[in-house]
Enzyme design. Structure first.
Site, PDB file in Angstrom:
ATOM      1  N   LEU A  31       0.786  -1.249   0.000  1.00 58.44           N
ATOM      2  CA  LEU A  31       0.000   0.000   0.000  1.00 58.44           C
ATOM      3  C   LEU A  31       0.813   1.293   0.000  1.00 58.44           C
ATOM      4  O   LEU A  31       0.224   2.374   0.121  1.00 58.44           O
ATOM      5  CB  LEU A  31      -1.002   0.027   1.165  1.00 58.44           C
ATOM      6  CG  LEU A  31      -2.014  -1.121   1.164  1.00 58.44           C
ATOM      7  CD1 LEU A  31      -2.920  -1.012   2.375  1.00 58.44           C
ATOM      8  CD2 LEU A  31      -2.817  -1.140  -0.130  1.00 58.44           C
ATOM      9  N   ASP A  32       2.123   1.218  -0.122  1.00 60.32           N
ATOM     10  CA  ASP A  32       2.905   2.454  -0.204  1.00 60.32           C
ATOM     11  C   ASP A  32       4.125   2.269  -1.108  1.00 60.32           C
ATOM     12  O   ASP A  32       5.225   2.697  -0.777  1.00 60.32           O
ATOM     13  CB  ASP A  32       3.332   2.915   1.190  1.00 60.32           C
ATOM     14  CG  ASP A  32       3.785   4.382   1.206  1.00 60.32           C
ATOM     15  OD1 ASP A  32       3.345   5.154   0.330  1.00 60.32           O
ATOM     16  OD2 ASP A  32       4.592   4.740   2.084  1.00 60.32           O
ATOM     17  N   LEU A  33       3.888   1.631  -2.254  1.00 64.42           N
ATOM     18  CA  LEU A  33       4.986   1.467  -3.199  1.00 64.42           C
ATOM     19  C   LEU A  33       5.296   2.798  -3.854  1.00 64.42           C
ATOM     20  O   LEU A  33       4.402   3.483  -4.349  1.00 64.42           O
ATOM     21  CB  LEU A  33       4.632   0.430  -4.261  1.00 64.42           C
ATOM     22  CG  LEU A  33       4.760  -1.002  -3.785  1.00 64.42           C
ATOM     23  CD1 LEU A  33       4.121  -1.940  -4.782  1.00 64.42           C
ATOM     24  CD2 LEU A  33       6.203  -1.370  -3.562  1.00 64.42           C
ATOM     25  N   THR A  66       1.113   7.589  -0.237  1.00 62.97           N
ATOM     26  CA  THR A  66       1.918   8.769  -0.550  1.00 62.97           C
ATOM     27  C   THR A  66       1.356   9.478  -1.772  1.00 62.97           C
ATOM     28  O   THR A  66       1.188   8.855  -2.822  1.00 62.97           O
ATOM     29  CB  THR A  66       3.384   8.351  -0.810  1.00 62.97           C
ATOM     30  OG1 THR A  66       3.885   7.706   0.363  1.00 62.97           O
ATOM     31  CG2 THR A  66       4.248   9.560  -1.138  1.00 62.97           C
TER      32      THR A  66
END
Length: 161
Positions: A31-33, A66
């Site tokens: 969920l934050d690549l 992000t």
């Protein structure tokens, strides 16, 4: 901006897909690549920072992740699943190919718009560009699986200069 060679893009993507496959088999989403969460060293890429990792389902809030790298469903606060991480892999590859995020971080998340096509910003083999573009489809159901993306990148290695 620094842009990665085509063959290196393929291998980067396959390594990221391998890490995602492992997480997904265990029932987790990253969920934050983003580029800062992928470290490349001696030809190997490692996915780091699992601080936002969660099980599939609703995020705690809209915009979970992000800015500039949020999937459309994360931007809206919709259900998150494995296609959310496929978007993240596509966003990392887009940045590595073009030197920029799919959407500007200072703008509002683009919940329903297409990212620019990679070939509008850089010449790449068609198969590689298509693999990146399809990973960034706005609708989760239109994105490939992690395995499908890895297979497309593996096939694109042969077409890369």
């Amino acid at each position: 901006p620094r842009r990665m060679p085509a063959t290196d893009l393929c291998f980067l993507g396959m390594h990221v897909c391998s890490a995602l496959h492992y997480l997904h088999v265990l029932g987790w989403l990253h969920l934050d690549l983003k580029p800062g969460n992928v470290i490349a060293d001696r030809g190997r890429a490692t996915v780091i920072d699992l601080s936002l990792a969660r099980r599939p389902g609703r995020p705690p809030r809209s915009g979970y992740g992000t800015r500039g790298y949020l999937s459309p469903e994360a931007a809206r606060g919709d259900l998150l699943g494995t296609p959310t991480d496929v978007w993240g892999a596509g966003a990392v590859l887009f940045h590595a190919a073009t030197g920029r995020a799919p959407f500007p971080a200072e703008g509002r998340p683009m919940a329903d718009r297409h990212a620019p096509r990679v070939r509008s910003l850089r010449r790449l083999p068609a198969a590689l560009a298509e693999a990146i573009d399809v990973a960034l489809e706005p609708r989760p159901e239109d994105r490939p699986t992690v395995g499908g993306l890895a297979d497309a990148l593996d096939a694109a290695v042969d077409a890369a200069p």
